[in-house]
Design a protein around this motif. Sequence first.
Motif, PDB file in Angstrom:
ATOM      1  N   GLY A 189       6.780  43.372  32.799  1.00  0.00           N
ATOM      2  CA  GLY A 189       5.534  43.868  33.381  1.00  0.00           C
ATOM      3  C   GLY A 189       4.459  44.067  32.323  1.00  0.00           C
ATOM      4  N   LEU A 190       4.860  44.552  31.152  1.00  0.00           N
ATOM      5  CA  LEU A 190       3.901  44.688  30.056  1.00  0.00           C
ATOM      6  C   LEU A 190       3.362  43.326  29.634  1.00  0.00           C
ATOM      7  N   GLY A 210      -6.255  52.139  23.834  1.00  0.00           N
ATOM      8  CA  GLY A 210      -5.052  51.647  23.171  1.00  0.00           C
ATOM      9  C   GLY A 210      -4.016  52.741  23.013  1.00  0.00           C
ATOM     10  N   LEU A 211      -4.476  53.951  22.674  1.00  0.00           N
ATOM     11  CA  LEU A 211      -3.550  55.078  22.581  1.00  0.00           C
ATOM     12  C   LEU A 211      -2.972  55.427  23.946  1.00  0.00           C
ATOM     13  N   LEU A 212      -3.838  55.412  24.984  1.00  0.00           N
ATOM     14  CA  LEU A 212      -3.341  55.662  26.336  1.00  0.00           C
ATOM     15  C   LEU A 212      -2.288  54.622  26.709  1.00  0.00           C
ATOM     16  N   ARG A 213      -2.540  53.383  26.341  1.00  0.00           N
ATOM     17  CA  ARG A 213      -1.565  52.310  26.567  1.00  0.00           C
ATOM     18  C   ARG A 213      -0.243  52.638  25.887  1.00  0.00           C
ATOM     19  N   GLU A 214      -0.315  53.042  24.613  1.00  0.00           N
ATOM     20  CA  GLU A 214       0.915  53.363  23.883  1.00  0.00           C
ATOM     21  C   GLU A 214       1.608  54.597  24.456  1.00  0.00           C
ATOM     22  N   PHE A 230       2.794  61.148  22.146  1.00  0.00           N
ATOM     23  CA  PHE A 230       3.868  60.295  22.651  1.00  0.00           C
ATOM     24  C   PHE A 230       5.075  61.008  23.249  1.00  0.00           C
ATOM     25  N   GLN A 231       5.321  62.249  22.894  1.00  0.00           N
ATOM     26  CA  GLN A 231       6.611  62.835  23.261  1.00  0.00           C
ATOM     27  C   GLN A 231       6.645  63.251  24.733  1.00  0.00           C
ATOM     28  N   PHE A 232       6.775  62.241  25.581  1.00  0.00           N
ATOM     29  CA  PHE A 232       6.928  62.403  27.023  1.00  0.00           C
ATOM     30  C   PHE A 232       8.107  61.545  27.469  1.00  0.00           C
ATOM     31  N   GLY A 233       8.676  61.858  28.613  1.00  0.00           N
ATOM     32  CA  GLY A 233       9.653  60.981  29.247  1.00  0.00           C
ATOM     33  C   GLY A 233      10.748  60.515  28.326  1.00  0.00           C
ATOM     34  N   SER A 234      10.828  59.184  28.144  1.00  0.00           N
ATOM     35  CA  SER A 234      11.897  58.582  27.345  1.00  0.00           C
ATOM     36  C   SER A 234      11.689  58.739  25.847  1.00  0.00           C
ATOM     37  N   PHE A 235      10.530  59.242  25.438  1.00  0.00           N
ATOM     38  CA  PHE A 235      10.224  59.402  24.019  1.00  0.00           C
ATOM     39  C   PHE A 235      10.763  60.753  23.563  1.00  0.00           C
ATOM     40  N   SER A 236      11.857  60.742  22.812  1.00  0.00           N
ATOM     41  CA  SER A 236      12.575  61.965  22.448  1.00  0.00           C
ATOM     42  C   SER A 236      12.062  62.557  21.135  1.00  0.00           C
ATOM     43  N   LEU A 260      -7.134  47.565  29.135  1.00  0.00           N
ATOM     44  CA  LEU A 260      -7.024  47.925  30.548  1.00  0.00           C
ATOM     45  C   LEU A 260      -5.998  47.048  31.260  1.00  0.00           C
ATOM     46  N   GLY A 261      -5.938  45.769  30.876  1.00  0.00           N
ATOM     47  CA  GLY A 261      -4.944  44.883  31.466  1.00  0.00           C
ATOM     48  C   GLY A 261      -3.526  45.333  31.156  1.00  0.00           C
ATOM     49  N   ILE A 262      -3.273  45.721  29.897  1.00  0.00           N
ATOM     50  CA  ILE A 262      -1.932  46.177  29.512  1.00  0.00           C
ATOM     51  C   ILE A 262      -1.608  47.509  30.188  1.00  0.00           C
ATOM     52  N   ILE A 263      -2.611  48.388  30.285  1.00  0.00           N
ATOM     53  CA  ILE A 263      -2.398  49.668  30.967  1.00  0.00           C
ATOM     54  C   ILE A 263      -2.008  49.435  32.427  1.00  0.00           C
TER      55      ILE A 263
END
Length: 515
Positions: free
Chosen positions: A183-184, A19-23, A332-338, A166-169
């Motif tokens: 897509g999500l 779930g965390l990987l998904r988030e 979380f602080q990757f990519g679009s997450f500022s 896994l489906g959401i990932i």
Amino acid sequence: MAANATIVAAAFVVSRVLGLLREILIARQFGTSGDYDAYVAAFRIPDLLFLVVMSGAFGSAFIPVFAGFLSRGEQDRAWRLASAVLTYTVLTLLVVGQLVFLFAGPLMRDIVAPGLAPPQQDLAVNITRLLLLSPLLLGLGAAAQGMLQAQDAFTLPAVAPILYNLGIIAGALLLAPTMGVYGLAFGVIVGAAGHAGIQFVGLIRRGMHFSPTLSRRVQGLGEVARLMAPRLVGQAAFQINFIVMTNFASRLGESKVSAINYAYQVFMLPHGVLALSLSTVIFPMMARQYELNQLDDLKVTLRGALGPLIFLTFPASVGLFAFRTSIVQVLFQFGSFSDESTRLVAQALAYFSVGLVAFAVVEAVTRAFYAMHDTRTPVTVAIVTVIANIALSAYLAPRLGHGGLALSIALTTIVEMAILLTVLYRRIGGLGRGLLESTIKAAAATAIMAVVALRFAGPLAQVTDPSDGRSIAGMVMFVVTLGATGITYLVSAYYLRAPELFETLDRVRSRLRRA
């Protein structure tokens, strides 16, 4: 109980990690954008349908009656009851789902998220309609889960959420880059199908006999309906809290709905691993004990769950509060997450952490009431909690922003815990001085840990700040600091003679001797 709880907890850990990987993947792709606000808002009505119609029917209302038939060896009556309840609930869900599909627009604009910008409003309406498939699939999974858990089969119900994640990932990795939040949504549907499918395979192997029926003369159906009616109200009350939170958050501006959702997902990691795993295991056990009039055994079971829950959630709440910024930065602080997204999520997480112990205790104590065929008391308390949450949210949101909404949930849950424990004490008496003693010792050990955690929280947030790039040293320091504070708690608990710790040590020594 310990063995089953370990299996469930292990599966919960895997599920929550996924779930965390998904988030994390979602955060990297969407951050706290307006589109993700719309996606989160779109979940509210489908979640309400699932929790009220299916989870309400096949959770606390169904398991005690179904387990009672099985404990008396009445297999045919048990499966006939399961068939009747499943038939009625699926038909109800289909009818209500059609109504929601037709009125999704007014529901979103007037109730769920009136503060979203018009483009996001339209997006939320479309995704809501698409996600109406998920309550049906997840509901079938909830039905199978109730039947399996009533037979003390916990492995497949614990594995099912892993397939859901896994489906959401898969949706986040494969579909979201080109389809956006649609897509999500497709990933959610695929995951829900896996959630239901694996559990029905287990039921078939256990000899499930399903024959659709709308007969109202099925033995036990009246009892399920009696238990279910207040339970439906209680589940609705729980979900209304989140609709209220989404409503207020949408009025506070873009990113607030997303921020609260990310914070809640982090908050639910320790809650799921600790509270949900133990509560899931003790519920059918307490239901059988009540059925056989073994109230003393029921109290022992509940006390045996509350002790470890309190012992573990006290330090977890302090850890979430003290290291909130570093946790969000690392996860979380990757990519679009500022860095602004980090600030918003960390603020909400700090307030959520106040209620972690109360969330855990309410989860376990509520199951005790349901096991005793009393759904009215928890539901009445839940309704009072919802009313208090609405009033408190209206007061705190203008003053503390979206963090005030998280604090409102935490405070009203603490009130809910206090009321339920008071009623339970009057109903079955105290749970023993041992529980009070262990709670005091856990609180004292947590206070010592808090001094260490708060001392290192600020420097750690600087080390884990990814603004200048991530480093292995920063990750190592994050793990070491969390580990050191955890060891501080355990050492303090050892010298304070916390019974839960010594029971665990004795169990480990015993197994080592046998090995």
